[in-house]
Design an enzyme around this catalytic site. Sequence first.
Site, PDB file in Angstrom:
ATOM      1  CB  SER A 181      -1.030   0.226   1.091  1.00  9.05           C
ATOM      2  OG  SER A 181      -0.211  -0.162   2.220  1.00  9.05           O
ATOM      3  NE  ARG A 220       0.086  -8.572 -18.931  1.00  6.68           N
ATOM      4  CZ  ARG A 220      -0.694  -9.399 -19.510  1.00  6.68           C
ATOM      5  NH1 ARG A 220      -0.284 -10.212 -20.293  1.00  6.68           N
ATOM      6  NH2 ARG A 220      -1.806  -9.105 -18.994  1.00  6.68           N
ATOM      7  NE  ARG A 265     -20.592   2.952 -30.688  1.00  7.18           N
ATOM      8  CZ  ARG A 265     -21.729   3.561 -29.808  1.00  7.18           C
ATOM      9  NH1 ARG A 265     -21.216   3.684 -28.569  1.00  7.18           N
ATOM     10  NH2 ARG A 265     -22.643   3.880 -30.360  1.00  7.18           N
ATOM     11  CD  GLN A 294      -7.263   5.815 -32.238  1.00  6.91           C
ATOM     12  OE1 GLN A 294      -6.601   4.682 -32.428  1.00  6.91           O
ATOM     13  NE2 GLN A 294      -6.959   6.680 -33.126  1.00  6.91           N
ATOM     14  CB  SER A 295     -13.707   5.377 -29.675  1.00  9.59           C
ATOM     15  OG  SER A 295     -14.852   5.085 -30.102  1.00  9.59           O
ATOM     16  CG  LEU A 331      -2.171  -2.354 -21.153  1.00 11.78           C
ATOM     17  CD1 LEU A 331      -1.104  -2.856 -20.327  1.00 11.78           C
ATOM     18  CD2 LEU A 331      -1.954  -1.268 -22.099  1.00 11.78           C
ATOM     19  CB  VAL A 332      -7.840  -3.013 -21.097  1.00 18.13           C
ATOM     20  CG1 VAL A 332      -7.367  -1.954 -21.958  1.00 18.13           C
ATOM     21  CG2 VAL A 332      -8.560  -4.174 -22.075  1.00 18.13           C
ATOM     22  NE  ARG A 333      -8.989 -10.422 -18.714  1.00 22.04           N
ATOM     23  CZ  ARG A 333      -8.493 -11.717 -19.133  1.00 22.04           C
ATOM     24  NH1 ARG A 333      -8.267 -12.197 -20.105  1.00 22.04           N
ATOM     25  NH2 ARG A 333      -8.742 -12.565 -17.958  1.00 22.04           N
TER      26      ARG A 333
HETATM   27  C1  LIG Z   1       1.660 -14.789 -19.828  1.00 29.35           C
HETATM   28  C2  LIG Z   1       0.244 -14.820 -19.637  1.00 29.35           C
HETATM   29  C3  LIG Z   1      -0.475 -15.302 -20.381  1.00 29.35           C
HETATM   30  C4  LIG Z   1      -2.157 -15.092 -20.238  1.00 29.35           C
HETATM   31  N1  LIG Z   1      -3.060 -15.976 -20.808  1.00 29.35           N
HETATM   32  C5  LIG Z   1      -4.258 -15.954 -20.739  1.00 29.35           C
HETATM   33  C6  LIG Z   1      -5.225 -16.718 -21.129  1.00 29.35           C
HETATM   34  O1  LIG Z   1      -4.840 -17.545 -22.014  1.00 29.35           O
HETATM   35  N2  LIG Z   1      -6.507 -16.400 -21.076  1.00 29.35           N
HETATM   36  C7  LIG Z   1      -6.850 -15.274 -20.514  1.00 29.35           C
HETATM   37  O2  LIG Z   1      -7.999 -15.054 -20.168  1.00 29.35           O
HETATM   38  N3  LIG Z   1      -6.201 -14.522 -19.619  1.00 29.35           N
HETATM   39  C8  LIG Z   1      -4.727 -14.602 -19.899  1.00 29.35           C
HETATM   40  N4  LIG Z   1      -3.864 -13.789 -19.159  1.00 29.35           N
HETATM   41  C9  LIG Z   1      -4.272 -12.808 -18.343  1.00 29.35           C
HETATM   42  C10 LIG Z   1      -4.218 -13.009 -16.808  1.00 29.35           C
HETATM   43  O3  LIG Z   1      -5.013 -14.372 -16.606  1.00 29.35           O
HETATM   44  C11 LIG Z   1      -4.872 -11.727 -16.035  1.00 29.35           C
HETATM   45  O4  LIG Z   1      -6.232 -11.606 -16.450  1.00 29.35           O
HETATM   46  C12 LIG Z   1      -4.002 -10.609 -16.330  1.00 29.35           C
HETATM   47  O5  LIG Z   1      -2.555 -10.883 -16.347  1.00 29.35           O
HETATM   48  C13 LIG Z   1      -4.434  -9.517 -15.345  1.00 29.35           C
HETATM   49  O6  LIG Z   1      -3.527  -9.764 -14.056  1.00 29.35           O
HETATM   50  P1  LIG Z   1      -4.280  -9.781 -12.763  1.00 29.35           P
HETATM   51  O7  LIG Z   1      -5.302 -11.025 -12.645  1.00 29.35           O
HETATM   52  O8  LIG Z   1      -2.985 -10.087 -11.813  1.00 29.35           O
HETATM   53  O9  LIG Z   1      -4.951  -8.503 -12.432  1.00 29.35           O
HETATM   54  P2  LIG Z   1      -4.761  -6.885 -11.863  1.00 29.35           P
HETATM   55  O10 LIG Z   1      -5.649  -6.257 -11.947  1.00 29.35           O
HETATM   56  O11 LIG Z   1      -3.396  -6.684 -12.405  1.00 29.35           O
HETATM   57  O12 LIG Z   1      -4.381  -7.413 -10.504  1.00 29.35           O
HETATM   58  C14 LIG Z   1      -3.296  -7.271  -9.628  1.00 29.35           C
HETATM   59  C15 LIG Z   1      -3.795  -8.031  -8.468  1.00 29.35           C
HETATM   60  O13 LIG Z   1      -4.836  -7.811  -7.468  1.00 29.35           O
HETATM   61  C16 LIG Z   1      -5.391  -8.790  -6.974  1.00 29.35           C
HETATM   62  N5  LIG Z   1      -6.802  -8.649  -7.744  1.00 29.35           N
HETATM   63  C17 LIG Z   1      -7.454  -7.862  -8.707  1.00 29.35           C
HETATM   64  N6  LIG Z   1      -8.555  -8.109  -8.746  1.00 29.35           N
HETATM   65  C18 LIG Z   1      -9.062  -9.052  -7.965  1.00 29.35           C
HETATM   66  C19 LIG Z   1     -10.189  -9.565  -7.645  1.00 29.35           C
HETATM   67  N7  LIG Z   1     -11.246  -9.262  -8.285  1.00 29.35           N
HETATM   68  N8  LIG Z   1     -10.368 -10.435  -6.590  1.00 29.35           N
HETATM   69  C20 LIG Z   1      -9.333 -10.779  -6.065  1.00 29.35           C
HETATM   70  N9  LIG Z   1      -8.012 -10.091  -6.217  1.00 29.35           N
HETATM   71  C21 LIG Z   1      -7.892  -9.185  -7.178  1.00 29.35           C
HETATM   72  C22 LIG Z   1      -4.901  -9.969  -7.612  1.00 29.35           C
HETATM   73  O14 LIG Z   1      -3.921 -10.498  -6.618  1.00 29.35           O
HETATM   74  C23 LIG Z   1      -3.878  -9.586  -8.738  1.00 29.35           C
HETATM   75  O15 LIG Z   1      -2.900 -10.318  -8.970  1.00 29.35           O
HETATM   76  C24 LIG Z   1      -2.405 -14.342 -19.250  1.00 29.35           C
HETATM   77  C25 LIG Z   1      -1.364 -13.324 -18.630  1.00 29.35           C
HETATM   78  C26 LIG Z   1      -0.271 -13.603 -18.829  1.00 29.35           C
HETATM   79  C27 LIG Z   1       0.793 -12.753 -18.328  1.00 29.35           C
END
Ligand SMILES: Cc1cc2nc3c(=O)[nH]c(=O)nc-3n(C[C@H](O)[C@H](O)[C@H](O)COP(=O)(O)OP(=O)(O)OC[C@H]3O[C@@H](n4cnc5c(N)ncnc54)[C@H](O)[C@@H]3O)c2cc1C
Length: 290
Positions: free
Chosen positions: A93, A208, A130, A127-128, A115-117
């Site tokens: 924190s 990454r 739409r 950038q949109s 990235l936006v995952r």
């Molecule tokens: C090499 C690689 C391969 C991948 N392959 C796939 C794939 O095949 N298919 C696919 O769908 N995705 C894939 N991903 C994406 C992966 O599953 C994650 O969604 C993505 O990396 C986001 O990371 P994160 O979950 O740590 O999220 P971040 O948002 O970066 O979260 C940071 C940390 O906060 C905590 N956190 C965040 N949100 C929550 C929550 N809601 N509840 C509890 N704790 C939370 C967790 O500890 C998390 O690690 C891949 C990623 C990598 C790096």
Amino acid sequence: MADTPASPATDPRAKSGIPRNPGRHELGMKATLLFPNKEIVERFYVPLIYTACRTCYSELDPQEIFRRAVDGEVNPAAMQRLISNVIESGHGSTIEHIVFTFALSGVSRTLSHQLVRHRAGVAFDQQSQRYVKFKGAATMLPATIADASPDLRGRYEEHVDDALGLYGEMLEAGIPGEDARFVFPNATRTNLVMTTNLRALIHMSGLRLCTMAQWEIRRLFQLIRHEIFGVSPFLGSFLAPKCVPLGYCDEFNNRDGHCPIRPHKDEVLGAWAEKKAAAKAAGRDLPVTD
Ligand SMILES: Cc1cc2nc3c(=O)[nH]c(=O)nc-3n(C[C@H](O)[C@H](O)[C@H](O)COP(=O)(O)OP(=O)(O)OC[C@H]3O[C@@H](n4cnc5c(N)ncnc54)[C@H](O)[C@@H]3O)c2cc1C
């Protein structure tokens, strides 16, 4: 007879080395740190994190801790040591108080989708497709396709050009951009603004910058790390593949150890088991947790 595992030299599935560094290719993408600049980072960022850390253990109020830190009354090396210890101990924190805003341009939709995952501690604007009419939409050419046979490369380029041509025709026919964009390939380039706190940036970089990450997003985080180094080598030093702070690799797909940055955890646990067995044979037990 049991199958003998194929040697890496004969097994076509075996991986022979770490993936080629994507930095060797000019990919036409850019990552620029928009805010803060070096002056702000140098003057305020380390003192801010230091204030967050010290507040937990000090009778002084945070206003006074911050004033002393900014006014040069605290040894900079001592501030960095405390911050390093706190980060390495996982007290995350304290590093959520500082943020970085990047302009990311020319990345593919393949990259932006990954990235936006990331959800925690990071904000995106993109950038949109739409509202923007892409008259000359740019696309990404992966190095493997660039280096492929002229026939394959040519067919890839033709396919992408056809898709973009059809997009243009649909717009001219009055089809709204939000529907015409359905023909865009993943190769289509896009732009984003990303703001992230340091904790999230370290976490994202850990995933990454790993050699298991897809080459384009790996390159993006190399560029991002370069930007952070430009304003603070100290803070930049925390951006590393996740195996570096962990001390071992936890990636399932690296059990064969083809990426040598750190030993795989199976190897580490194997060495631990051997050490434990040797200690037991010598009449000593290694300490165990309850
Ligand atoms: C090499 C690689 C391969 C991948 N392959 C796939 C794939 O095949 N298919 C696919 O769908 N995705 C894939 N991903 C994406 C992966 O599953 C994650 O969604 C993505 O990396 C986001 O990371 P994160 O979950 O740590 O999220 P971040 O948002 O970066 O979260 C940071 C940390 O906060 C905590 N956190 C965040 N949100 C929550 C929550 N809601 N509840 C509890 N704790 C939370 C967790 O500890 C998390 O690690 C891949 C990623 C990598 C790096």
